[in-house]
Scaffold this motif. Structure first.
Motif, PDB file in Angstrom:
ATOM      1  N   GLN A 191       0.836  -1.212   0.000  1.00  0.00           N
ATOM      2  CA  GLN A 191       0.000   0.000   0.000  1.00  0.00           C
ATOM      3  C   GLN A 191       0.866   1.256   0.000  1.00  0.00           C
ATOM      4  N   ARG A 232       2.514   1.714  -3.470  1.00  0.00           N
ATOM      5  CA  ARG A 232       1.514   2.129  -4.464  1.00  0.00           C
ATOM      6  C   ARG A 232       1.139   3.605  -4.255  1.00  0.00           C
ATOM      7  N   ASP A 265      -4.716   6.269   2.734  1.00  0.00           N
ATOM      8  CA  ASP A 265      -4.255   5.164   1.895  1.00  0.00           C
ATOM      9  C   ASP A 265      -4.435   3.825   2.609  1.00  0.00           C
ATOM     10  N   LEU A 266      -4.298   3.855   3.922  1.00  0.00           N
ATOM     11  CA  LEU A 266      -4.475   2.620   4.689  1.00  0.00           C
ATOM     12  C   LEU A 266      -4.968   2.971   6.099  1.00  0.00           C
ATOM     13  N   ARG A 296      -8.620   4.048   1.023  1.00  0.00           N
ATOM     14  CA  ARG A 296      -8.299   3.224  -0.151  1.00  0.00           C
ATOM     15  C   ARG A 296      -8.092   1.777   0.249  1.00  0.00           C
ATOM     16  N   ALA A 297      -7.654   1.563   1.476  1.00  0.00           N
ATOM     17  CA  ALA A 297      -7.477   0.188   1.967  1.00  0.00           C
ATOM     18  C   ALA A 297      -7.667   0.172   3.477  1.00  0.00           C
TER      19      ALA A 297
END
Ligand code: 6PG
Length: 241
Positions: free
Chosen positions: A23, A26, A134-135, A187-188
């Motif tokens: 993650q 990316r 993002d996470l 996103r995650a």
């Protein structure tokens, strides 16, 4: 929701650490930075220590990583119960993370003011755009709570994507927590859950009746993002095969 079940806790931790690396890589490739909301409690300590270890410390673009906290206890940053202290000791200090890359909750403020201030810092970080981490790392309590979204508390019905203060009778104190809408913008999302004492909660959340008031982790379903569970066999033991 992807379920990754491993035989041992060590393998669970490596599985999640590899996911974390993916993650981060990316995010930095796409946007030049990686924003992660850390979880608290006891489970993530070993994960943070692994990420700071020689096996992983070179694999994450730490200089482009920004740390937030998905929930925090209403205690000073020096208190053993502090999620910030857990992360600082196991991850942030060993990696010499710059202080301007770490967004701790200001628990010196009264809970509601601390939550409002934190929401402002999130909004400033995302420069007024939708706050899309993002996470988001999460754990699971044996009562199926996640972050500090505890059963039968008012914050479960929040429709705003922010940090809120909530009195939690179960812990007889205030907690500060991302709301489910804020988590679901990520996103995650990755759950780290291990141990037989979590098996019933895992079954209720992933295979039980739909009842988020009782099993708040059922609220977590990222709208456009990826949700992954990292479990050992003991925690997954009651899931239907
Ligand atoms: C917290 C956590 C919380 C935690 C669960 C599981 O602040 O306590 O964010 O949601 O993940 O309570 O805790 P353990 O890992 O200690 O079992």
């Amino acid at each position: 929701m992807a379920q990754h079940v491993f035989a041992s806790v060590e393998e669970v931790l490596h599985g999640l650490a590899d996911f974390f690396v993916a993650q981060a890589t990316r995010a930095v490739a796409a946007r030049g930075r990686f924003s992660v909301a850390l979880s608290g409690g006891s489970s993530p300590k070993k994960l943070y220590e692994l990420l700071a270890s020689p096996a992983y410390r070179q694999r994450v673009p730490w200089a482009q990583t920004y740390f937030f906290f998905g929930d925090e206890r209403n205690v000073p940053a020096t208190d053993a119960q502090s999620n910030y202290l857990l992360a600082k000791t196991a991850l942030l200090a060993p990696l010499n993370i710059a202080t301007d890359h770490v967004f701790a909750v200001n628990t010196l403020l009264p809970p509601s003011a601390a939550a409002a201030a934190y929401t402002q810092s999130i909004r400033a970080f995302f420069e007024g755009e939708e706050a899309q981490f993002d996470l988001v790392l999460l754990g699971l309590g044996d009562n199926a709570h996640t972050a500090s979204l505890f059963p039968r508390t008012a914050v479960l019905s929040a429709i705003t994507a922010d940090m809120q203060a909530v009195f939690v009778p179960e812990v007889d104190g205030y907690r500060l927590t991302f709301t489910a809408p804020l988590i679901n913008q990520a996103r995650a999302v990755a759950f780290l859950v291990f141990g037989a004492d979590k098996a019933a909660a895992v079954r209720r959340v992933l295979a039980g009746e739909r009842n988020p008031e009782e099993y708040p982790a059922q609220l977590i379903a990222p709208a456009a993002g990826e949700a992954a569970w990292f479990l050992d066999e003991a925690a997954a033991a009651e899931l239907p095969r």
